[in-house]
Design a protein around this motif. Structure first.
Motif, PDB file in Angstrom:
ATOM      1  N   SER A 112       0.816  -1.218   0.000  1.00 44.75           N
ATOM      2  CA  SER A 112       0.000   0.000   0.000  1.00 44.75           C
ATOM      3  C   SER A 112       0.848   1.265   0.000  1.00 44.75           C
ATOM      4  CB  SER A 112      -0.926   0.001   1.220  1.00 44.75           C
ATOM      5  OG  SER A 112      -0.173  -0.027   2.421  1.00 44.75           O
ATOM      6  N   ARG A 113       2.120   1.158   0.402  1.00 46.22           N
ATOM      7  CA  ARG A 113       2.987   2.335   0.415  1.00 46.22           C
ATOM      8  C   ARG A 113       3.471   2.606  -1.004  1.00 46.22           C
ATOM      9  NH1 ARG A 113       8.161   2.210   4.209  1.00 46.22           N
ATOM     10  NH2 ARG A 113       6.500   1.954   5.764  1.00 46.22           N
ATOM     11  N   LYS A 114       3.143   3.747  -1.551  1.00 45.88           N
ATOM     12  CA  LYS A 114       3.453   4.090  -2.927  1.00 45.88           C
ATOM     13  C   LYS A 114       4.593   5.105  -2.971  1.00 45.88           C
ATOM     14  CE  LYS A 114       0.189   1.510  -4.591  1.00 45.88           C
ATOM     15  NZ  LYS A 114       0.509   0.256  -5.308  1.00 45.88           N
ATOM     16  N   TYR A 115       5.500   4.867  -3.940  1.00 48.52           N
ATOM     17  CA  TYR A 115       6.587   5.804  -4.195  1.00 48.52           C
ATOM     18  C   TYR A 115       6.119   6.860  -5.199  1.00 48.52           C
ATOM     19  CZ  TYR A 115      10.131   2.695  -2.149  1.00 48.52           C
ATOM     20  OH  TYR A 115      10.875   1.936  -1.307  1.00 48.52           O
ATOM     21  N   ASP A 116       6.751   8.020  -5.135  1.00 45.96           N
ATOM     22  CA  ASP A 116       6.673   8.902  -6.284  1.00 45.96           C
ATOM     23  C   ASP A 116       7.664   8.408  -7.329  1.00 45.96           C
ATOM     24  OD1 ASP A 116       9.316  10.729  -5.960  1.00 45.96           O
ATOM     25  OD2 ASP A 116       8.446  10.276  -3.993  1.00 45.96           O
ATOM     26  N   GLU A 117       7.527   8.845  -8.564  1.00 49.13           N
ATOM     27  CA  GLU A 117       8.318   8.313  -9.658  1.00 49.13           C
ATOM     28  C   GLU A 117       9.817   8.511  -9.438  1.00 49.13           C
ATOM     29  OE1 GLU A 117       7.403   6.442 -12.124  1.00 49.13           O
ATOM     30  OE2 GLU A 117       5.350   6.451 -11.350  1.00 49.13           O
ATOM     31  N   ALA A 118      10.204   9.664  -8.904  1.00 53.59           N
ATOM     32  CA  ALA A 118      11.633   9.931  -8.697  1.00 53.59           C
ATOM     33  C   ALA A 118      12.220   8.989  -7.649  1.00 53.59           C
ATOM     34  CB  ALA A 118      11.834  11.395  -8.282  1.00 53.59           C
ATOM     35  N   SER A 119      11.492   8.794  -6.551  1.00 50.41           N
ATOM     36  CA  SER A 119      11.992   7.899  -5.501  1.00 50.41           C
ATOM     37  C   SER A 119      12.029   6.453  -5.980  1.00 50.41           C
ATOM     38  CB  SER A 119      11.113   8.006  -4.254  1.00 50.41           C
ATOM     39  OG  SER A 119      11.121   9.321  -3.734  1.00 50.41           O
ATOM     40  N   LYS A 120      11.030   6.054  -6.751  1.00 50.57           N
ATOM     41  CA  LYS A 120      10.997   4.691  -7.261  1.00 50.57           C
ATOM     42  C   LYS A 120      12.175   4.426  -8.191  1.00 50.57           C
ATOM     43  CE  LYS A 120       7.785   1.394  -9.341  1.00 50.57           C
ATOM     44  NZ  LYS A 120       6.421   1.227  -9.917  1.00 50.57           N
ATOM     45  N   LYS A 121      12.497   5.393  -9.029  1.00 55.59           N
ATOM     46  CA  LYS A 121      13.631   5.231  -9.940  1.00 55.59           C
ATOM     47  C   LYS A 121      14.939   5.210  -9.169  1.00 55.59           C
ATOM     48  CE  LYS A 121      13.089   7.241 -13.790  1.00 55.59           C
ATOM     49  NZ  LYS A 121      12.921   6.029 -14.625  1.00 55.59           N
ATOM     50  N   LEU A 122      15.037   6.025  -8.125  1.00 56.19           N
ATOM     51  CA  LEU A 122      16.248   6.039  -7.305  1.00 56.19           C
ATOM     52  C   LEU A 122      16.471   4.690  -6.640  1.00 56.19           C
ATOM     53  CD1 LEU A 122      18.541   7.768  -6.037  1.00 56.19           C
ATOM     54  CD2 LEU A 122      16.967   8.254  -4.159  1.00 56.19           C
ATOM     55  N   VAL A 123      15.400   4.098  -6.073  1.00 57.09           N
ATOM     56  CA  VAL A 123      15.526   2.797  -5.426  1.00 57.09           C
ATOM     57  C   VAL A 123      15.907   1.729  -6.450  1.00 57.09           C
ATOM     58  CG1 VAL A 123      14.269   1.011  -4.172  1.00 57.09           C
ATOM     59  CG2 VAL A 123      13.930   3.392  -3.571  1.00 57.09           C
ATOM     60  N   ALA A 124      15.326   1.771  -7.639  1.00 53.33           N
ATOM     61  CA  ALA A 124      15.634   0.776  -8.668  1.00 53.33           C
ATOM     62  C   ALA A 124      17.099   0.832  -9.064  1.00 53.33           C
ATOM     63  CB  ALA A 124      14.732   0.995  -9.884  1.00 53.33           C
ATOM     64  N   TYR A 125      17.636   2.012  -9.278  1.00 56.87           N
ATOM     65  CA  TYR A 125      19.046   2.122  -9.658  1.00 56.87           C
ATOM     66  C   TYR A 125      19.958   1.772  -8.487  1.00 56.87           C
ATOM     67  CZ  TYR A 125      18.356   4.008 -14.318  1.00 56.87           C
ATOM     68  OH  TYR A 125      18.055   4.140 -15.650  1.00 56.87           O
ATOM     69  N   HIS A 126      19.519   2.058  -7.271  1.00 55.03           N
ATOM     70  CA  HIS A 126      20.312   1.685  -6.096  1.00 55.03           C
ATOM     71  C   HIS A 126      20.438   0.160  -6.001  1.00 55.03           C
ATOM     72  CE1 HIS A 126      21.618   2.034  -1.790  1.00 55.03           C
ATOM     73  NE2 HIS A 126      21.069   0.838  -1.741  1.00 55.03           N
ATOM     74  N   GLU A 127      19.317  -0.547  -6.104  1.00 52.05           N
ATOM     75  CA  GLU A 127      19.361  -2.006  -5.996  1.00 52.05           C
ATOM     76  C   GLU A 127      20.074  -2.631  -7.184  1.00 52.05           C
ATOM     77  OE1 GLU A 127      18.594  -3.274  -3.299  1.00 52.05           O
ATOM     78  OE2 GLU A 127      17.411  -1.688  -2.369  1.00 52.05           O
ATOM     79  N   ALA A 128      19.944  -2.033  -8.364  1.00 49.33           N
ATOM     80  CA  ALA A 128      20.653  -2.553  -9.530  1.00 49.33           C
ATOM     81  C   ALA A 128      22.162  -2.409  -9.375  1.00 49.33           C
ATOM     82  CB  ALA A 128      20.171  -1.846 -10.793  1.00 49.33           C
ATOM     83  N   GLY A 129      22.609  -1.410  -8.626  1.00 44.48           N
ATOM     84  CA  GLY A 129      24.037  -1.249  -8.381  1.00 44.48           C
ATOM     85  C   GLY A 129      24.617  -2.420  -7.610  1.00 44.48           C
ATOM     86  N   HIS A 130      23.874  -2.948  -6.631  1.00 46.23           N
ATOM     87  CA  HIS A 130      24.336  -4.142  -5.919  1.00 46.23           C
ATOM     88  C   HIS A 130      24.441  -5.338  -6.859  1.00 46.23           C
ATOM     89  CE1 HIS A 130      24.110  -2.277  -1.997  1.00 46.23           C
ATOM     90  NE2 HIS A 130      22.847  -1.933  -2.180  1.00 46.23           N
ATOM     91  N   ALA A 131      23.465  -5.477  -7.759  1.00 46.53           N
ATOM     92  CA  ALA A 131      23.464  -6.627  -8.665  1.00 46.53           C
ATOM     93  C   ALA A 131      24.660  -6.595  -9.612  1.00 46.53           C
ATOM     94  CB  ALA A 131      22.156  -6.659  -9.449  1.00 46.53           C
ATOM     95  N   ILE A 132      25.028  -5.420 -10.101  1.00 48.18           N
ATOM     96  CA  ILE A 132      26.148  -5.317 -11.041  1.00 48.18           C
ATOM     97  C   ILE A 132      27.460  -5.717 -10.372  1.00 48.18           C
ATOM     98  CG2 ILE A 132      27.555  -3.632 -12.285  1.00 48.18           C
ATOM     99  CD1 ILE A 132      25.111  -4.506 -13.791  1.00 48.18           C
ATOM    100  N   ILE A 133      27.653  -5.332  -9.126  1.00 45.44           N
ATOM    101  CA  ILE A 133      28.876  -5.713  -8.415  1.00 45.44           C
ATOM    102  C   ILE A 133      28.948  -7.224  -8.274  1.00 45.44           C
ATOM    103  CG2 ILE A 133      30.195  -5.463  -6.286  1.00 45.44           C
ATOM    104  CD1 ILE A 133      30.060  -2.937  -7.936  1.00 45.44           C
ATOM    105  N   GLY A 134      27.832  -7.867  -7.942  1.00 48.24           N
ATOM    106  CA  GLY A 134      27.836  -9.317  -7.804  1.00 48.24           C
ATOM    107  C   GLY A 134      28.078 -10.037  -9.115  1.00 48.24           C
TER     108      GLY A 134
END
Length: 684
Positions: free
Chosen positions: A410-432
Motif C-alpha cells: 500500500s505504500r506508494k513511491y513517487d516516480e523519482a523515488s521509485k527510480k532512485l531505489v531501482a538504480y540503487h538495488e541494480a548497483g548491488h546486482a552489477i557488483i555481484g
C-alpha cells in the motif's frame, strides 16, 4: 474444554448450597411446620379437626406428625410425647376420637437417628476442608512445595535422531552417551568415566533442546527438563533446596538425563562486582557445583545444559568433572539446511515446482527454527490463497517475510523515488555479476518491507569456513554498489544506503581490530562491538591509545575508500547492464537471479512461467532473440516513441568527469529497454 473447567470451578459452591438446603429440610427448619409441646398437642387434638396423623412409637418417645384444619387452612404440626402408658393411651384415644387413621411406623433406632442427624454437618465440614485445600493448591500458598524441584519429568519421548538434521558431528558426540545410558557396565569394565555434564553452545534456534530430547528418546530414559530461571527466587536458599531435591529425584530414577536450558541464568560468574552480585543465584550455583561433584562415576545421571552465552559462565562450572565436554551447535551449512527442510516438510503438501536445494542455497545464515518458520509461513500463505499445494512463489514470499517482514504494497513511491531505489538495488546486482568473490544477488525488489524501501537478497557464491581478505573486500564493495550507483546516475545520494554503510563499516573495523588485515599489523585491538558483561567488563581498561585509535579510523577509512573506488569503476564500465536491470525493476518490481541473467542477455522475462519453462523457451531460440521479443507481453508505462529517447553510451574509464555523467532528466526519459539493447550481449 474451557466450559468444563468453568463448571468445575463453580461445582464446590453448588454442592455447598445443596447441602445447606438439605440440612434445613432434614432439621425440620421449615417455617410452615408448627412444633407443638405436649400440652399444645393435647389442645390441638381436643379442639381442632385433625385430618391426618403419623405416629412413630420409639423406646422412650412417641413422634407425632400430622395435619389439622383451623377453618381457614391446613397446618402441619409435629410433637414429641414421652412414651409412658398413660400419655400414649391419651394421645391414641384423642386421635381415635378424631376419627383419624393412625399409622404405626416401625420402631426407630436412636443410634441411627443420631447418626443421620449429624450427616449434614459432616458433609458441610468436609466441603469446607476441600475448598480450603483447593484454594491453597491453586494459589501461591504451597508452603510445603515451595522448595521442591520444578524439573518436569518427561517420559516416552518420541523425538529421535532422525528428527534432528543439520548437525551430524554433534549427533556423533552424543552416540556414546546413549550407549552409556543403555549399558553402563561396558564403560565401567573398561575403566572409562563418562562425562558428567555436556554443555551445548550455539546461537538461538540451532536445535540444542531438540538434540537433548533426541538423546533421551534414543536411550529411552527419563528426561528431567528445567530452565535456569526456575531455580532463582526472591528468598535466599530456595534455589539451593530445589537443586538438592532435583538430584535426589534423579538418583531415584537413574539412569536419566537432567537438561537445564539457559543455564547462564543461574551459572553466571560469581563475585562480578557492580551489577553482578546476587546472593540467591550464587548460592544456587554453589549447590549445583557441589551436587555435580557428588555424582559418583557411572552413577547413571547425565547433565546436559544449553546456552548461547558461554562467555559469562563461571569457570568452576566448566572444569573437568562437571561440564567437562562442550559441544558447539552452529548454524547449518547448505547441506544441513536442505536436510532440515526435508524434516520439516514431512507434513507439508509441497507442489511439484518446489526445489529444496535451491531454497537451502537462498537461506544462508538461517537456523533450524528459521527454516521451520519459513515452511510454516508458506503453508499459511497457501491457506490464505486457497491453494491445495505449497508452491515456490509462496516459499519465496515466506523467506522475505521472515527476513524483512511482510511487503507494504500500500505504500506508494513517487516516480523519482521509485527510480532512485531501482538504480540503487541494480548497483548491488552489477557488483555481484562482475566482481569475483562478491556476494551474488538472488532476488531484488523495490517493494518496501519493514524499514527498508527496497530489499536485496545477497548470498555468497560458495560457503566457506574461513573468509580471506579478498572475500571481505569484495563483500564491502557489494555493499557500496548502491550508494555508488546513486552518485553516478543521479549526482546525488540518499539515506537509503544507511544499512549498507553500517554493514560495510563493521566488516572494515573487524578487519583492522580483530583480523589484523591492515597496515597496523596482526594485533588485536578493542573493537567495542562485543557483548559487555556488566560488572566484569564495565570498568575494564582499554588497550588502545589515542594515537592507535586515530590510526584505526584511518585504516577503516582507507578500506572503505578503496572498495568505493572499485565499485565506481565496475559500475562505470557496465552502465548499460545496470540500466537494463533498473528498467526491469521499474516494470516488474521484483526479479530473481535467473531473470537478471535473462535481462543482461537481452531476453524477455515472464514471471508467470516456472523457471524450467523459461529455460526451455530460451533453448528453442537457437540464438535468435527476435522471436521471444515479438511474443513478449508486458506492461508498457510509456509509448514506444518515448522509449527510444534514451541512447546508450559506451563504457567510460574509471574517472568520469561530472559533465559526461547522464543527468537525472535523461534517465527519466526511459522506463524500458529498447530493441537495440537486446541485441547487445555484454561480456560476463
Amino acid at each position: 474444554m474451557k466450559n468444563n473447567n468453568r463448571f468445575l470451578n463453580y461445582l464446590p459452591y453448588l454442592v455447598v448450597a445443596i447441602a445447606m438446603f438439605s440440612l434445613f429440610n432434614l432439621g425440620g427448619g421449615s417455617g410452615s411446620t408448627q412444633k407443638l409441646s405436649y400440652n399444645e398437642l393435647l389442645n390441638v387434638l381436643e379442639t381442632q379437626d385433625v385430618t391426618k396423623a403419623d405416629v412413630s412409637i420409639g423406646y422412650n418417645v412417641i413422634h407425632v406428625k400430622g395435619i389439622y384444619n383451623d377453618g381457614a387452612q391446613d397446618i402441619l404440626f409435629s410433637s414429641t410425647v414421652p412414651n409412658t402408658e398413660s400419655q400414649s393411651d391419651l394421645v391414641l384415644e384423642l386421635l381415635n376420637e378424631g376419627q383419624v387413621a393412625v399409622i404405626d411406623a416401625e420402631e426407630s433406632n436412636l443410634f441411627l437417628d443420631t447418626i443421620i442427624s449429624f450427616i449434614p454437618y459432616l458433609a458441610l465440614g468436609g466441603l469446607a476442608i476441600f475448598m480450603l485445600t483447593r484454594m491453597q493448591g491453586g494459589g501461591n500458598n504451597k508452603a510445603f512445595e515451595f522448595s521442591k524441584s520444578r524439573a518436569k519429568l518427561e517420559g516416552n519421548i518420541r523425538v529421535r535422531f532422525a528428527d534432528v538434521a543439520g548437525c551430524d558431528e554433534e549427533k556423533e558426540e552424543m552416540v556414546e552417551i546413549i550407549d552409556y545410558l543403555k549399558s553402563p557396565k561396558k564403560f565401567a569394565k573398561m575403566g572409562a568415566r563418562i562425562p558428567k555434564g555436556i554443555l551445548m553452545v550455539g546461537p538461538p534456534g540451532t536445535g540444542k533442546t531438540l538434540l537433548a530430547k533426541a538423546v533421551a528418546g534414543e536411550a529411552d530414559v527419563p528426561f528431567y527438563s528445567i530452565s535456569g530461571s526456575d531455580f532463582v527466587e526472591m528468598f535466599v536458599g530456595v534455589g539451593a533446596s530445589r537443586v538438592r531435591d532435583m538430584f535426589k529425584k534423579a538418583q531415584q530414577t537413574s539412569p536419566c538425563i537432567i537438561f537445564i536450558d539457559e543455564i547462564d541464568a543461574v551459572g553466571r560468574q560469581r563475585g562480578a562486582g557492580f551489577g553482578g552480585g546476587h546472593d540467591e543465584r550464587e548460592q544456587t550455583l554453589n549447590q549445583l557445583l557441589v551436587e555435580m561433584d557428588g555424582i559418583g562415576e557411572n552413577a547413571g545421571i547425565v547433565m546436559i545444559a544449553a546456552t548461547n552465552r558461554p562467555d559469562v559462565l563461571d569457570p568452576a562450572l566448566l572444569r573437568p568433572g562437571r561440564f567437562d565436554r562442550q559441544i558447539t551447535v552452529s548454524l547449518p551449512d547448505r547441506k544441513g539446511r536442505k536436510e532440515i527442510l526435508e524434516v520439516h516438510a514431512r507434513n507439508k503438501h509441497l507442489g511439484p515446482d518446489i526445489d529444496l536445494e535451491a531454497l537451502a542455497k537462498r537461506t544462508p545464515g538461517f537456523s533450524g527454527a528459521d527454516l521451520e518458520n519459513v515452511l510454516n509461513e508458506a503453508a499459511i500463505l497457501a491457506v490464505r490463497e486457497s491453494s491445495d499445494l505449497i508452491h515456490m512463489s509462496q516459499l519465496d514470499e515466506a523467506i522475505d517475510r521472515v527476513m524483512m517482514g511482510p511487503a507494504k504494497k500500500s505504500r506508494k513511491y513517487d516516480e523519482a523515488s521509485k527510480k532512485l531505489v531501482a538504480y540503487h538495488e541494480a548497483g548491488h546486482a552489477i557488483i555481484g555479476l562482475y566482481l569475483d568473490d562478491a556476494t551474488v544477488v538472488q532476488k531484488i525488489t523495490i517493494i518496501p518491507r519493514g524499514q527498508a524501501g527496497g530489499y536485496n537478497l545477497m548470498t555468497e557464491k560458495e560457503e566457506k569456513m574461513m573468509r580471506t581478505k579478498k572475500d571481505l573486500m569484495s563483500t564491502i564493495t557489494s555493499y557500496m554498489g548502491g550508494r555508488t550507483s546513486e552518485e553516478i546516475f543521479f549526482d546525488d545520494i540518499s539515506a537509503g544506503a544507511s544499512g549498507d554503510i553500517e554493514s560495510a563499516t563493521r566488516i572494515a573495523r573487524d578487519m583492522v581490530t580483530v583480523y589484523g588485515m591492515s597496515d597496523l599489523g596482526p594485533i588485536k585491538y578493542d573493537s567495542g562491538s562485543g557483548n559487555v558483561f556488566l560488572g566484569r567488563d564495565y570498568n575494564s581498561p582499554s588497550n588502545v591509545s589515542g594515537q592507535i585509535a586515530f590510526e584505526i579510523d584511518q585504516e577503516v577509512r582507507k578500506i572503505i575508500d578503496t572498495c568505493h573506488k572499485q565499485a565506481h569503476k565496475i559500475i562505470s564500465e557496465h552502465k548499460d547492464d545496470l540500466i537494463k536491470i533498473a528498467n526491469a525493476l521499474l516494470e516488474y518490481e521484483t526479479i530473481t537471479a535467473e531473470q537478471i541473467d535473462l535481462v543482461i542477455k537481452g531476453l524477455p522475462i515472464n514471471q508467470d512461467l516456472p523457471k524450467k519453462d523459461v529455460n526451455k523457451d530460451d533453448k528453442k531460440d537457437d540464438g535468435n532473440t527476435e522471436e521471444p521479443v515479438v511474443k513478449k507481453t508486458t506492461r508498457k508505462r510509456k509509448p514506444k516513441a518515448e522509449q527510444n529517447q534514451l541512447p546508450l553510451e559506451e563504457p567510460k574509464p574509471v574517472d568520469i568527469p561530472e559533465d559526461q555523467n547522464p543527468s537525472l532528466d535523461e534517465i527519466n526519459e526511459s522506463d524500458s529497454i529498447e530493441d537495440e539493447i537486446e541485441t547487445k550481449t555484454p561480456k560476463i
